[in-house]
Design a protein around this motif. Structure first.
Motif, PDB file in Angstrom:
ATOM      1  N   THR A   1     -38.466   6.606  23.132  1.00  0.00           N
ATOM      2  CA  THR A   1     -38.214   6.347  24.553  1.00  0.00           C
ATOM      3  C   THR A   1     -38.215   4.846  24.843  1.00  0.00           C
ATOM      4  O   THR A   1     -37.339   4.320  25.533  1.00  0.00           O
TER       5      THR A   1
ATOM      6  N   PHE B   1     -46.657  11.230  27.417  1.00  0.00           N
ATOM      7  CA  PHE B   1     -46.024  12.097  26.401  1.00  0.00           C
ATOM      8  C   PHE B   1     -47.061  12.698  25.455  1.00  0.00           C
ATOM      9  O   PHE B   1     -46.794  12.876  24.258  1.00  0.00           O
TER      10      PHE B   1
ATOM     11  N   VAL C   1     -37.793   2.309  22.710  1.00  0.00           N
ATOM     12  CA  VAL C   1     -36.677   1.629  22.048  1.00  0.00           C
ATOM     13  C   VAL C   1     -35.374   1.883  22.797  1.00  0.00           C
ATOM     14  O   VAL C   1     -34.560   0.975  22.986  1.00  0.00           O
ATOM     15  N   SER C   2     -35.189   3.127  23.236  1.00  0.00           N
ATOM     16  CA  SER C   2     -33.948   3.457  23.941  1.00  0.00           C
ATOM     17  C   SER C   2     -33.863   2.727  25.274  1.00  0.00           C
ATOM     18  O   SER C   2     -32.809   2.197  25.647  1.00  0.00           O
ATOM     19  N   THR C   3     -34.977   2.695  25.998  1.00  0.00           N
ATOM     20  CA  THR C   3     -35.005   2.001  27.287  1.00  0.00           C
ATOM     21  C   THR C   3     -34.730   0.516  27.120  1.00  0.00           C
ATOM     22  O   THR C   3     -33.941  -0.080  27.866  1.00  0.00           O
TER      23      THR C   3
ATOM     24  N   VAL D   1     -42.203   5.949  20.861  1.00  0.00           N
ATOM     25  CA  VAL D   1     -41.390   4.911  20.223  1.00  0.00           C
ATOM     26  C   VAL D   1     -39.923   5.052  20.597  1.00  0.00           C
ATOM     27  O   VAL D   1     -39.272   4.075  20.982  1.00  0.00           O
TER      28      VAL D   1
ATOM     29  N   LEU E   1     -42.214   2.312  32.494  1.00  0.00           N
ATOM     30  CA  LEU E   1     -43.122   3.223  31.814  1.00  0.00           C
ATOM     31  C   LEU E   1     -44.553   2.970  32.256  1.00  0.00           C
ATOM     32  O   LEU E   1     -44.978   1.815  32.344  1.00  0.00           O
TER      33      LEU E   1
END
Lengths: 311, 311, 311, 311
Positions: A116, A106, A118-120, A114, A82
């Motif tokens: 994105t 974004f 957390v998922s990554t 948040v 990121l």
């Protein structure tokens, strides 16, 4: 509709569809959650139910090096993946990621940032699990998950105090946990007894217990446990890149208060390229003292290519 | 500090720590993001960059049954794992999860709800990947990730219109994609030509193309592709549970407008238990028409044990 | 209930009241709207429908000195009446009030700050109306009202740019309006003709029109019209107060970045007292250039007693 | 720049202005605060420091009819002046205004709604002051001001419970105050003694004190004091308007759950016109019981012309 035969049901269904436009109004219920411009954005993620999770997979107490290394490995992928992340700090099952205040990622939408992140993080944590815990395969009923939130800090002082807060918390918890688990594992005490004895003690008391009973000088404990883990992006080693970076730096020079001028698209693209080349390294260092920040001017300037006068 | 010797550095570090309290103020920058009470909460998650992702792992066009089944399998774990979810709807790489308006989960904090749900979904999607794509192992540079957001709907009508909106979108996209990919894969057209021909066509045009050129009656296409996937919690089969559920239902009877009375802790615990026993099933059905909702009164009443008079 | 006789109606009413507790839950729908700590808070208010309002009461074009003086008089009361306001800027029918970033007024709740400020301004505007417009009494169907909003600025640079934005807007509008109304009032042009001629002109064009046709050197126009009105709190003249203020200043010294330390209650009370003694004065000066801010260090330090080294 | 001579200062000023565009970015710091669609919006305003204010102007205890009538008169102007207000409820120095859930006023921006309403109320309160308090002119240091906030209610039940909450509060406070002030004014007790005796008493105790000591049947107290003041918009008396209104009603028929369809511009204009003709009347009635709402269907339907079958 030509030769196509539709059952009544399908026909009704299609009739409904013709009214598609009348459903679209539901988009208006989405409320904007863009963060204020020019604030430092911290996204902190936390393991969910990691007390139970660490028991399930037999994490060592008070610190499990494999688990911390896995946290760091997942964080590394987030930092690499990121843009605009200038520093990250991890301790135990939590990790804080800091976006530069100039970031427009974004459009600064909180949920998007948040979720994105957390998922990554979750994705890499699970993917890398078997590398760090080869003999403890994950079980479907006990998968690691994380939650997260975004917080805005208006000034460098506030941001640095946030970092100091997390590191101070790390120190306090680790000193307590180190003492507590030594009292149990090596001192043979019960959890209740250890807890009771430690109640009300200050740092020097715990240092004394560790030293006098177990011969442990807390100062010699592993830095990762005492300080937590700090990710930073080092300037590129390549001289050519370095020069390019310094040129960028001069072009993108920021104002007296570190205000960010809008970069031209070309400048932004060049900087992004330099960031990709930057070395992401984890260190176990003190982020509370000025020295850390003074020697890494590129963190707050968001110019990873800018070399400090000496380092 | 007894016999423990501290280096200067450590000493300075500890001095800083003594000022721990002065960092704690940074917690005040965390802003509350609790959603309004008594609204239906939809958390919608979307695959990030799934166009590229589906190319990378060779998803079939226009629909890849394995990929959709994997989405459904991950969603199933979310529905089973988090309380108060009354229905879920998935299409392509997106999934919408609906929390009952009475839900107090995480005090209705938006970030916590979204990040937890996204992380849980991501975790199961990755964990189950190899089951659905045994011959295509995930690669670290191309892990699947998702983002998400929470939206509040004040009324049942708004919520149902949201569901209708997503299903209408599914239909429109699937009809387009089915026609488009048949024109390419079986009609031998180029992407550009197919795109150009489809521009400005309405549903009946596409049906006609499918039927006249490829002998396809769109009405016979798989329901999962045409309707998307609907998760619902069926009432428990066990008669004892069913009776218990009906008693709960009467105790927790809601007001004229379906207002939720606060449940007692005991009631809540009983309901939770019933929910765990409820069968979570996925179906490919029309959620736009009244019939769906009329036959599933437990969805909006959040009482999975309440059997409809006839179904 | 002794000898008191209640009608059925009253009895039912009282029965309802017994259920008072069951209504209190509606308080939970109030959502917090506290602004982030440590940001500069600007509350800008605007006259509602003042185009029509100024016609109704015969305001002079392009500027009505009485109307501007009335705006300033109302603003003065706001500045005197509410703590932590460090500067205010007015132009036309709008006024911007700046709260120091350390302000904790109303716990920084946005609605409370905005509504209180708007109400106070409206109250004084109406109360003072007859002083400034003695021959034009207000009519009930045409009362002046204002709306407002709060905006947060994280840095001094952002705040100064906000002030510069409003003043630049003032300049541009006033130059346009001065030219436009001279063309009409003295040049005998129609509104449409004047508008058409001014379309696409730059500053120098308008200056030229004013000078060549009407002998007006825009530079000599009244400062209030060209620059807008700036409220500031001057340091107290009294030597004793001044010394006290300087002592406070030293105690409350702020950090390198102008971070606000929490003041003790005593310090806060002393500062408040000094603020009350501070002279609130309106000036028509340039707030864009550094000089304005350099010579008024007390504005950003929120220490009205702190005299600059030379002024 | 022709013959116009600029001083250095003006020139510098103009140079800055040329940079006008570079200030405009500060608009991006304004965050949207639109309320969710389809919720009932309550804006409640409260007198600021009215305890002190009522002492200053000699308000009678426990209720001052002039002061309450003035509140009602100001509220009447708000109800007449702003569209989409369906009901208003006042007690003591507070007033609640309810916007229909279909309202799009100011795009439902919270700050705009609250500040406009507070400003309008303040303006009329001050303007009408001398009518209600002819012998007590306002003094500049003691002007009445109000603050306000907006709250969203998703359902009719929530909205009705809000109204019930305020009216129950009115009853409880008025019963207490009536008893307290009779004990002091007629019973000759000190504030402290009266307070002490009332501590822990329930409604029936206070009723008994009023009746046995002062011969007061609370039930006979003025309705305005016991119930508070309710503003409603009555349907137009004119038969033609009534018919028109009923036609509108049918065209704008709402769905099963009272969902609001988007009105056409023509419909909206017609409804607005009917609203203007509607009689705004204040009553002192029970809003807790169903009867109030059952007999006034136009309140929740936002169709003031729709006559109930019988009233």
């Amino acid at each position: 509709m030509g030769g196509v035969l539709f059952s009544d049901k399908a026909f009704l269904f299609l009739l409904n569809i013709d009214g598609f436009d009348r459903y679209e109004y539901v988009k208006n219920f989405e409320q904007p959650d863009n963060l204020i411009p020019n604030t430092w954005i911290v996204v902190r993620i936390d393991g969910r139910g990691f007390h139970k999770f660490s028991d399930k997979y037999g994490f060592e107490k008070p610190n499990d090096a494999r688990a911390l290394d896995l946290m760091n490995a997942a964080a590394m992928e987030v930092v690499r993946g990121l843009p605009d992340l200038i520093i990250a700090y991890g301790v135990s099952d939590e990790y804080s990621f800091v976006f530069h205040r100039s970031s427009q990622l974004f459009e600064r939408r909180s949920s998007k940032l948040v979720s994105t992140l957390v998922s990554t993080f979750t994705a890499h944590y699970i993917y890398k699990w078997s590398t760090f815990f080869p003999s403890r395969p994950l079980e479907p009923g006990f998968l690691p998950t994380f939650d997260g939130r975004a917080v805005q800090y208006p000034s460098v002082r506030n941001l640095r105090d946030y970092m100091s807060w997390r590191q101070a918390d790390c120190h306090i918890n680790n000193l307590y946990n180190t003492t507590f688990w030594n009292m149990i594992q090596r001192g043979g005490m019960s959890n209740t007894d250890a807890e009771r004895e430690l109640q009300g003690t200050v740092s020097s008391d715990k240092n004394e217990i560790l030293f006098s009973r177990f011969g442990i000088n807390y100062n010699n404990e592993p830095e990762m446990y005492k300080k937590g883990s700090v990710y930073e992006l080092l300037p590129p080693k390549d001289t050519k890149d370095q020069t390019a970076a310094e040129e960028q730096t001069q072009e993108a020079e920021t104002g007296a208060e570190g205000e960010t001028k809008e970069l031209s698209n070309t400048q932004a693209a060049k900087l992004r390229k330099l960031q990709k080349k930057a070395n992401v390294v984890v260190k176990y260092v003190d982020v509370i003292r000025d020295e850390f920040w003074d020697r890494r001017p590129w963190i707050l300037s968001n110019q990873p290519g800018k070399l400090p006068s000496e380092s």
